[in-house]
Design a protein around this motif. Sequence first.
Motif, short mmCIF file in Angstrom:
data_model
loop_
_atom_site.label_atom_id
_atom_site.label_comp_id
_atom_site.label_asym_id
_atom_site.label_seq_id
_atom_site.Cartn_x
_atom_site.Cartn_y
_atom_site.Cartn_z
N TYR A 152 0.83 -1.20 0.00
CA TYR A 152 0.00 0.00 0.00
C TYR A 152 0.87 1.26 0.00
O TYR A 152 0.60 2.22 -0.75
CB TYR A 152 -0.90 -0.04 1.23
N ALA B 49 2.44 1.77 -3.43
CA ALA B 49 1.43 2.23 -4.38
C ALA B 49 1.09 3.69 -4.13
O ALA B 49 0.96 4.48 -5.09
CB ALA B 49 0.18 1.36 -4.27
N LEU B 50 0.96 4.09 -2.88
CA LEU B 50 0.68 5.50 -2.57
C LEU B 50 1.82 6.40 -3.02
O LEU B 50 1.59 7.49 -3.56
CB LEU B 50 0.47 5.67 -1.06
N ARG C 87 -0.61 8.21 -5.83
CA ARG C 87 -1.46 8.42 -4.67
C ARG C 87 -2.94 8.60 -5.01
O ARG C 87 -3.81 7.96 -4.43
CB ARG C 87 -0.95 9.64 -3.90
N VAL D 17 -4.68 5.46 -6.11
CA VAL D 17 -4.90 4.54 -4.99
C VAL D 17 -6.12 4.97 -4.19
O VAL D 17 -6.96 4.15 -3.82
CB VAL D 17 -3.64 4.48 -4.09
N HIS D 18 -6.26 6.27 -3.94
CA HIS D 18 -7.43 6.77 -3.21
C HIS D 18 -8.72 6.44 -3.94
O HIS D 18 -9.74 6.12 -3.33
CB HIS D 18 -7.32 8.28 -3.01
N ILE E 249 -9.13 2.15 -3.75
CA ILE E 249 -9.14 1.34 -2.52
C ILE E 249 -9.74 2.16 -1.39
O ILE E 249 -9.34 3.30 -1.16
CB ILE E 249 -7.72 0.90 -2.13
N PRO F 1 -6.87 -1.71 2.20
CA PRO F 1 -5.69 -2.37 1.62
C PRO F 1 -5.12 -3.49 2.47
O PRO F 1 -4.14 -4.12 2.04
CB PRO F 1 -4.69 -1.21 1.51
N ALA G 32 -3.76 -2.81 -4.70
CA ALA G 32 -2.56 -2.00 -4.44
C ALA G 32 -1.37 -2.51 -5.23
O ALA G 32 -0.60 -1.72 -5.80
CB ALA G 32 -2.25 -1.99 -2.95
N LEU H 236 -1.20 -1.31 -8.68
CA LEU H 236 -0.95 0.13 -8.84
C LEU H 236 0.49 0.52 -8.56
O LEU H 236 0.85 1.69 -8.70
CB LEU H 236 -1.90 0.92 -7.93
#
Length: 309
Positions: A71, A74-75, A79, A82-83, A86, A110, A119, A122
């Motif tokens: 996670y 991926a962020l 970012r 991902v928001h 997930i 996540p 995640a 990504l």
Amino acid sequence: MARDPDALTALLAAERERLLPESDGEVGDPSVEGCEGRFGLAVVTVEGETCRTDDADVAFPVQSVVKPWVYAVALADRRDAVHDAIGVEPTGEPFDAVELELETGRPPNPMVNAGALMASSLVDGSGVADRVARVLDVCSRAAGRELHVDEEVVAAELEGADRNRALAHLMRGGGMLARPVEEAVEVLARVCSIAVTATDLATMAATFAGWGVRPGSDDRVLPEAVVTEVLSVMATCGMYDGSGRWIHRAGMPAKSGVSGGLLAVAPGTLGLGGWSPLLDEQGNSVRALHAGERISEELGLHQFAPRGS
């Protein structure tokens, strides 16, 4: 905050001795069968002081303890995507439940398999090898040594990945998963098969505790903002259906795994790593769970307690 390493070592040893006779629970991961009598604990402070017990340097598959790291990567890479893809809500369901958010079709968070699959898809990279290497590099930097993927564990993970395939097909069918199903499943299987020790987990936890800087170094592994987001979700979702009890008693963001690993973070202070394969009904290590609660109490690590209590 600096802590006396001798006192920390003595506390860890006392907890190990106290809990080692505990025989409740079941082994959940075939790769650690025969290790029921093993129990390792380690603490690493943000200053870089390392304290450990016997069995703290025995290797085991990281399993779901890797999910905060997937996670986080991926962020760091994308970012906003991902928001969008997930959620961040706890579920009260098993970690591998074939269930998505009703309104959005997103994974609920996540820390469950659906969210970890999303995640992992990504993370930056053009294929399985690139994305696994990206996660492995971040985990290795956080642990302060080069980690590796256990190929025997990968083979077993892929053979038993039917529920993950079902989740990936469900998300791809709903237009949420952009990667091919087998690609997403293999990335997660491989990163869950990274071999670690309790000492590694403590060092990685201390990297989180240092807001992304590996303890005792100047290596910024992750941005501060990413760590804040990851710790927030770990606090509410990291211990499966036992997350409420854990945060109530220990007050630290944490993540557990089916092989018996535990990673817990006291932000700004230290990281705790534990490993013992016997699991409770929620899928958390019986010995590591109880040790973490006691260590938090003894060291005053509960994040919602008055400082210095």
